[in-house]
Design an enzyme around this catalytic site. Structure first.
Site, mmCIF file in Angstrom:
data_model
loop_
_atom_site.group_PDB
_atom_site.id
_atom_site.type_symbol
_atom_site.label_atom_id
_atom_site.label_comp_id
_atom_site.label_asym_id
_atom_site.label_seq_id
_atom_site.Cartn_x
_atom_site.Cartn_y
_atom_site.Cartn_z
ATOM 1 N N GLY A 252 6.279 3.994 4.337
ATOM 2 C CA GLY A 252 6.290 5.162 5.210
ATOM 3 C C GLY A 252 7.596 5.255 5.959
ATOM 4 O O GLY A 252 8.522 4.482 5.734
ATOM 5 N N GLY A 253 7.650 6.219 6.842
ATOM 6 C CA GLY A 253 8.860 6.432 7.611
ATOM 7 C C GLY A 253 9.195 5.243 8.483
ATOM 8 O O GLY A 253 10.352 4.969 8.749
ATOM 9 N N PHE A 254 8.180 4.506 8.884
ATOM 10 C CA PHE A 254 8.439 3.403 9.805
ATOM 11 C C PHE A 254 8.546 2.054 9.122
ATOM 12 O O PHE A 254 8.980 1.091 9.719
ATOM 13 C CB PHE A 254 7.339 3.327 10.867
ATOM 14 N N LYS B 195 1.637 -3.396 8.790
ATOM 15 C CA LYS B 195 2.811 -2.530 8.722
ATOM 16 C C LYS B 195 4.004 -3.300 9.254
ATOM 17 O O LYS B 195 3.968 -3.821 10.363
ATOM 18 C CB LYS B 195 2.546 -1.295 9.585
ATOM 19 N N ASP C 181 3.359 12.101 15.556
ATOM 20 C CA ASP C 181 3.689 12.150 14.130
ATOM 21 C C ASP C 181 2.456 12.478 13.295
ATOM 22 O O ASP C 181 2.113 11.762 12.349
ATOM 23 C CB ASP C 181 4.318 10.836 13.688
ATOM 24 N N ARG D 33 7.095 -0.624 5.574
ATOM 25 C CA ARG D 33 6.200 -0.851 4.447
ATOM 26 C C ARG D 33 4.832 -1.299 4.951
ATOM 27 O O ARG D 33 4.738 -2.012 5.935
ATOM 28 C CB ARG D 33 6.778 -1.937 3.544
ATOM 29 N N VAL D 34 3.818 -0.900 4.215
ATOM 30 C CA VAL D 34 2.462 -1.266 4.593
ATOM 31 C C VAL D 34 1.863 -2.120 3.481
ATOM 32 O O VAL D 34 1.920 -1.751 2.307
ATOM 33 C CB VAL D 34 1.589 -0.023 4.820
ATOM 34 N N LEU E 268 0.841 -1.207 0.000
ATOM 35 C CA LEU E 268 0.000 0.000 0.000
ATOM 36 C C LEU E 268 0.871 1.249 0.000
ATOM 37 O O LEU E 268 0.489 2.281 -0.542
ATOM 38 C CB LEU E 268 -0.890 0.018 1.249
ATOM 39 N N GLY E 269 1.995 1.175 0.642
ATOM 40 C CA GLY E 269 2.849 2.350 0.679
ATOM 41 C C GLY E 269 4.060 2.105 1.544
ATOM 42 O O GLY E 269 4.147 1.117 2.278
#
Ligand SMILES: *[C@@H]1O[C@H](CO)[C@@H](O)[C@H](O)[C@H]1NC(C)=O
Ligand SMILES: *[C@@H]1O[C@H](CO)[C@@H](O)[C@H](O)[C@H]1NC(C)=O
Ligand SMILES: *[C@@H]1O[C@H](CO)[C@@H](O)[C@H](O)[C@H]1NC(C)=O
Ligand SMILES: *[C@@H]1O[C@H](CO)[C@@H](O)[C@H](O)[C@H]1NC(C)=O
Ligand SMILES: *[C@@H]1O[C@H](CO)[C@@H](O)[C@H](O)[C@H]1NC(C)=O
Ligand SMILES: *[C@@H]1O[C@H](CO)[C@@H](O)[C@H](O)[C@H]1NC(C)=O
Length: 651
Positions: free
Chosen positions: A331-333, A351, A447, A335-336, A328-329
């Site tokens: 992110g900073g933390f 996540k 955040d 992959r989702v 899905l995307g």
């Protein structure tokens, strides 16, 4: 190929000596006897000799350096009235078995002796008949047909091929008293009696045998485990040939060596074994692969979180093995991935957060689980977690419309109209208020940003990733506080002190409100303008009383001017460099719901950045690192990339 086979070499011993004999009961001159096996026979046995229950006569039993004898119980009259040795005929079947294939041992013999008491005689090469002192001396009165053995390994295969045990042989000894000729004939048991004897020689027994004598067998063992067997025996004196033996009635030999195997088994067994080994190897490989693929980290303290703990296997299956298509995307933390739980068809987002620190994990999981109890329509529901080596997986409700920042900044997406934007701002405010004030613990999000706001099916904004920033707080040296958050959303005092508070969340929320209203990233999305800090840019407009010029041009002027003006004022108020100047989230929601009127913002002469610099002695480090970090806006799709987690906050 396997068992043993013997080549048998009959040798004749002529032992001559005179001697008297005085036995009473003798076999009648024309008598004969037949033993098809020795069950119930009243043999005279000594030494190692014994009759097995099946009737097999064993002259030896594996004991080395010993002898065994078996005689027909009654003596035989060997001479007729005029003193000549009578004709006699013997037939017997024997077998000699050794488990050594390359060594030979002593054999056995058919014996005609004056007495059955031969036990004082030596074993070994004397076959249990004679002893060292007696050998060769006259007066022994013994006639013997020796069956010596030699083991021939080269014949081994034949036996095994025929599926037989040790070779059994039939022997015929015929003595013609008139011509004093001795014939010895021998053949394997399954071969008919040969016409030609093996040995045919003139032997005058007149001076050898006594008038009456015992007939029987003797065997001796050396150092090798040899066994001597007699299966059947018949004898006739002065009455022609010895009665034929009934082979079908002969006892069976004990089994030697490996169990005979059928041809089918010989072929099938190796294949079956190979197949089995292969299957085992495959099963082991699958097991190991499964173990590695689905390996997790589970500790005792997690037991109480059972319902919140997902198995990695479950998540692996749900996300089709974390395929890229499910992504899905990023992110900073981490992959989702999108997935569907097989057990209830629930759509989830997983996540994957890489996290090597074991330290603080317990506290963090406890927090994740307690965050899982948060329920609000403007929060993305956290369903549970899973742990692997160096990795944490968080499971959320799937938000079908993805994150808000794509709608704001991706030109390919449809433009969100003002009503939707204002609705999203109100929703996020409501969710944040719940985190700050309406739950039994204060949860600081840390955040807040457009990419952490997800849109549900009705395009309601929902805050995601709450509490996750804490992950990087736990397990670090408390002396060096790390600032967690995203550049452009960080309150000045947060950068300086590293201490996240509800009002640092409010600051980020303010930036977020301006981002949604103006359709610009907080930093650096101002191609032609000098000003690349959204806050300062909006503040500039506000100071010039031209706030509405800052509203997203993609709305094409279609927006509620009062709401837009209020959003800009609210954004600036929340993102005020001085923490005390920011409202709390309850106030914010009251403003947004129109319950309370917004106070007038006192226009400041200085830009927010300048104010922050003036106010914060230690803020210079932020200012220095600022331009270099801004360059991360090179990623236009996801503003998330500019997340920082290692920025050292002040002194
Ligand atoms: C063989 O026979 C002798 C004498 O009967 C006995 O002492 C010995 O134990 C036997 N050995 C075996 C191996 O049966
Ligand atoms: C067996 O033979 C012995 C003589 O060797 C004899 O004394 C005995 O009676 C016989 N037994 C049977 C049951 O025939
Ligand atoms: C001995 O007697 C037998 C009969 O009992 C006879 O056949 C044989 O010819 C005789 N031999 C001699 C040398 O007299
Ligand atoms: C031969 O047989 C004896 C007795 O059955 C056993 O103790 C011995 O180990 C065997 N030796 C070999 C080489 O098979
Ligand atoms: C040999 O046998 C004879 C007769 O049984 C006996 O007197 C003698 O002692 C034996 N010798 C040995 C060495 O066993
Ligand atoms: C056998 O030997 C005996 C005496 O030892 C003798 O009387 C007889 O003639 C011999 N028989 C033959 C066939 O040589």
């Amino acid at each position: 190929m396997g068992s043993l086979r013997f080549l048998l070499l009959p040798i004749l011993l002529f032992l001559v000596l005179l001697g008297a004999d005085d036995h009473a009961a003798v076999l009648a001159a024309d008598d004969q006897f037949t033993y098809n096996g020795f069950s119930g026979a009243n043999l005279s046995l000594d030494g190692l000799a014994a009759v097995a229950p099946n009737g097999l006569l064993a002259l030896s039993n594996g004991t080395s350096q010993a002898a065994g004898h078996a005689f027909h119980p009654t003596p035989v009259r060997m001479r007729n009235g005029n003193g000549t040795v009578q004709s006699f005929s013997v037939a017997f079947v024997f077998a000699i078995v050794s488990n050594f294939t390359v060594l030979s041992d002593n054999g056995m013999a058919f014996v005609i002796a004056p007495s059955t008491r031969l036990s004082t005689f030596n074993a070994g090469q004397y076959l249990g008949i004679l002893n060292v002192t007696d050998n060769g001396k006259p007066g022994n009165n013994i006639f013997a047909v020796e069956l010596d053995t030699m083991l021939n390994p080269e014949f081994q295969d034949m036996n095994s091929n025929h599926g037989r045990g040790p070779q059994q042989h039939a022997v015929w000894v015929d003595y013609d008293g008139a011509t004093t000729r001795l014939d010895v004939t021998m053949a394997p048991l399954d071969v008919p009696r040969p016409k030609r004897p093996l040995i045919s020689a003139p032997v005058n027994l007149s001076g050898v045998v006594t008038d009456t004598a015992y007939v029987g067998f003797s065997a001796a063992t050396g150092v090798i485990f040899t066994r001597h067997y007699v299966l059947g025996w018949s004898f006739a004196v002065n009455g022609g040939a010895a009665p034929p033996l009934d082979i079908s009635k002969l006892p069976a030999l004990p089994r030697f060596g490996p169990k005979p195997r059928s041809k089918v088994l010989e072929i099938v067994l190796p294949i079956a074994t190979a197949a089995f080994v292969l299957a085992l190897a495959v099963a082991f490989f699958m097991y190991v692969r499964t173990r590695v693929r689905y390996a997790e980290v589970r500790e005792d303290w997690e037991v109480e979180y059972g319902p919140h703990r997902f198995s990695y296997r479950e998540l692996y299956k749900a996300t089709k093995g974390f395929r890229n298509r499910q992504l899905l995307g990023t992110g900073g933390f981490g992959r989702v991935y999108k997935g569907v739980l097989p057990k209830n068809n629930l759509e989830i987002a997983v996540k994957r957060v890489s996290h090597d620190s074991k330290q603080g994990m317990k506290e963090f999981i406890a927090e994740v689980v307690s965050l899982g109890h948060l329920r609000h329509r403007n929060l993305v529901q956290l369903l549970g977690y899973c742990r692997r080596q160096g990795e944490l997986l968080l499971v959320y409700d799937c938000m079908p419309n993805g994150s808000l920042d794509k709608y704001l900044h991706d030109k390919a997406r449809p433009v969100l109209d003002w009503a939707q934007r204002f609705q999203i701002i109100r929703g996020v405010a409501s969710g944040l208020l719940y985190l700050h004030e309406d739950w039994d613990k204060i949860v600081i999000h840390r955040d807040i940003k457009a990419s952490n706001v997800l849109l549900d099916a009705d395009m309601n904004g929902r805050l995601g990733d709450f509490g996750l920033a804490r992950l990087y707080d736990h397990g670090v040296d408390p002396q060096t506080t790390h600032v967690v958050g995203t550049m452009g959303y960080l309150a000045p005092e947060l950068v300086r002190t590293g201490k996240a508070t509800p009002v640092t969340d409010v600051f980020a929320f303010g930036v977020f409100v301006l981002e949604v209203t103006c359709g610009r990233r907080p930093l650096g999305s101002f191609a032609a303008d000098d000003q690349n800090v959204l806050l300062d840019w909006v503040q500039e407009h506000e100071r010039r009383r031209a706030a509405l010029d800052a509203v997203d041009p993609r709305l094409c002027g279609k927006y509620d001017a009062d709401e837009a003006r209020m959003a800009i004022k609210l954004g600036l108020m929340c993102a005020h460099p001085l923490p005390d100047a920011r409202p709390g989230m309850r106030q914010v929601t009251q403003y947004l719901e129109g319950e309370v009127a917004m106070p007038e913002v006192v226009p400041t002469f200085f830009s927010y950045t300048t104010l922050a610099l003036m106010q914060n002695d230690g803020f210079d480090s932020f200012a220095v690192s600022f331009p270099s970090t801004v360059s991360t806006d090179a990623s236009p799709v996801s503003g998330d990339v500019s997340a920082v987690s290692g920025l050292s906050g002040g002194r």
